[in-house]
Scaffold this motif. Structure first.
Motif, PDB file in Angstrom:
ATOM      1  N   ARG A  37      -4.334   3.186  46.179  1.00 48.43           N
ATOM      2  CA  ARG A  37      -5.748   3.068  45.820  1.00 48.43           C
ATOM      3  C   ARG A  37      -5.980   2.121  44.660  1.00 48.43           C
ATOM      4  N   LEU A  38      -5.034   2.060  43.718  1.00 47.11           N
ATOM      5  CA  LEU A  38      -5.189   1.171  42.569  1.00 47.11           C
ATOM      6  C   LEU A  38      -5.003  -0.292  42.945  1.00 47.11           C
ATOM      7  N   GLY A  39      -4.255  -0.525  44.003  1.00 49.77           N
ATOM      8  CA  GLY A  39      -4.009  -1.898  44.414  1.00 49.77           C
ATOM      9  C   GLY A  39      -3.110  -2.655  43.455  1.00 49.77           C
ATOM     10  N   MET A  40      -2.303  -1.939  42.712  1.00 52.77           N
ATOM     11  CA  MET A  40      -1.361  -2.548  41.763  1.00 52.77           C
ATOM     12  C   MET A  40       0.047  -2.270  42.251  1.00 52.77           C
ATOM     13  N   ASP A  41       0.963  -3.182  41.934  1.00 49.38           N
ATOM     14  CA  ASP A  41       2.334  -2.891  42.332  1.00 49.38           C
ATOM     15  C   ASP A  41       2.981  -1.982  41.289  1.00 49.38           C
ATOM     16  N   VAL A  42       4.088  -1.402  41.656  1.00 51.09           N
ATOM     17  CA  VAL A  42       4.754  -0.418  40.812  1.00 51.09           C
ATOM     18  C   VAL A  42       5.171  -1.018  39.467  1.00 51.09           C
TER      19      VAL A  42
ATOM     20  N   LEU B 299       2.282  -1.019  37.100  1.00 49.38           N
ATOM     21  CA  LEU B 299       2.004   0.342  36.638  1.00 49.38           C
ATOM     22  C   LEU B 299       3.042   0.806  35.621  1.00 49.38           C
ATOM     23  N   GLN B 300       4.282   0.425  35.809  1.00 47.02           N
ATOM     24  CA  GLN B 300       5.325   0.784  34.846  1.00 47.02           C
ATOM     25  C   GLN B 300       5.070   0.093  33.503  1.00 47.02           C
ATOM     26  N   ASP B 301       4.657  -1.161  33.550  1.00 41.73           N
ATOM     27  CA  ASP B 301       4.324  -1.878  32.312  1.00 41.73           C
ATOM     28  C   ASP B 301       3.145  -1.211  31.610  1.00 41.73           C
ATOM     29  N   LEU B 302       2.149  -0.836  32.373  1.00 40.96           N
ATOM     30  CA  LEU B 302       0.990  -0.141  31.822  1.00 40.96           C
ATOM     31  C   LEU B 302       1.410   1.181  31.188  1.00 40.96           C
TER      32      LEU B 302
ATOM     33  N   LEU C  77       0.880   2.221  27.289  1.00 41.41           N
ATOM     34  CA  LEU C  77       0.113   3.411  26.912  1.00 41.41           C
ATOM     35  C   LEU C  77       0.965   4.416  26.146  1.00 41.41           C
ATOM     36  N   THR C  78       2.238   4.501  26.484  1.00 37.74           N
ATOM     37  CA  THR C  78       3.144   5.392  25.756  1.00 37.74           C
ATOM     38  C   THR C  78       3.259   4.926  24.304  1.00 37.74           C
ATOM     39  N   ARG C  79       3.336   3.625  24.079  1.00 32.47           N
ATOM     40  CA  ARG C  79       3.386   3.096  22.720  1.00 32.47           C
ATOM     41  C   ARG C  79       2.091   3.392  21.967  1.00 32.47           C
ATOM     42  N   VAL C  80       0.958   3.262  22.651  1.00 33.96           N
ATOM     43  CA  VAL C  80      -0.333   3.556  22.019  1.00 33.96           C
ATOM     44  C   VAL C  80      -0.388   5.024  21.599  1.00 33.96           C
ATOM     45  N   ILE C  81       0.036   5.920  22.487  1.00 26.87           N
ATOM     46  CA  ILE C  81       0.012   7.351  22.175  1.00 26.87           C
ATOM     47  C   ILE C  81       0.943   7.655  21.014  1.00 26.87           C
ATOM     48  N   ALA C  82       2.133   7.069  21.021  1.00 30.76           N
ATOM     49  CA  ALA C  82       3.084   7.293  19.931  1.00 30.76           C
ATOM     50  C   ALA C  82       2.515   6.805  18.594  1.00 30.76           C
ATOM     51  N   ALA C  83       1.877   5.653  18.602  1.00 32.32           N
ATOM     52  CA  ALA C  83       1.291   5.115  17.369  1.00 32.32           C
ATOM     53  C   ALA C  83       0.142   5.993  16.877  1.00 32.32           C
ATOM     54  N   ALA C  84      -0.618   6.532  17.801  1.00 33.57           N
ATOM     55  CA  ALA C  84      -1.767   7.364  17.432  1.00 33.57           C
ATOM     56  C   ALA C  84      -1.349   8.732  16.898  1.00 33.57           C
ATOM     57  N   THR C  85      -0.166   9.187  17.243  1.00 33.62           N
ATOM     58  CA  THR C  85       0.260  10.521  16.806  1.00 33.62           C
ATOM     59  C   THR C  85       1.126  10.480  15.555  1.00 33.62           C
ATOM     60  N   ARG C  86       1.321   9.323  14.981  1.00 34.78           N
ATOM     61  CA  ARG C  86       2.125   9.212  13.742  1.00 34.78           C
ATOM     62  C   ARG C  86       1.343   9.645  12.553  1.00 34.78           C
TER      63      ARG C  86
END
Length: 110
Positions: free
Chosen positions: A86-91, A94-97, A101-110
């Motif tokens: 449905r997203l029309g993106m390759d895997v 999505l892995q890069d995304l 996002l994992t880096r963003v969450i980690a930075a926000a929880t410091r």
């Protein structure tokens, strides 16, 4: 599947790593135990999980999957492929995304 998104995340965590204590599950999902408790109550009422007091420490509450909860995994395994389609993106995209996002969450929880 009849699950809310937060309930689905709880089930994913239990399918991958269960059984888990409520404390460990809350940490894994980055939720407060008070937020997680109502989710677990609803999943338990639906017959998907059980909560039991720990034998070594009665303060600890372990969450385990029921047979119905384990069986639901087969249906859930169809979801990622459907989302990718449905997203029309390759895997790889999505892995890069996910990494970003994992880096963003980690930075926000410091």
């Amino acid at each position: 599947m009849g699950l809310t998104h937060p309930q689905y995340l709880v089930m994913l965590a239990l399918w991958e790593r269960g059984p888990l204590s409520v404390k460990d599950l809350a940490g894994l999902l980055q939720l407060e135990p008070a937020t997680l408790s109502p989710l677990l109550k609803r999943l338990e009422a639906a017959g998907l999980v059980e909560r039991r007091r720990g034998t070594a420490d009665e303060r600890s509450l372990a969450v385990t999957l029921t047979d119905s909860g384990r069986a639901l995994r087969a249906e859930a395994e169809k979801i990622p492929a459907t989302i990718v389609e449905r997203l029309g993106m390759d895997v790889a995209e999505l892995q890069d995304l996910h990494k970003a996002l994992t880096r963003v969450i980690a930075a926000a929880t410091r």
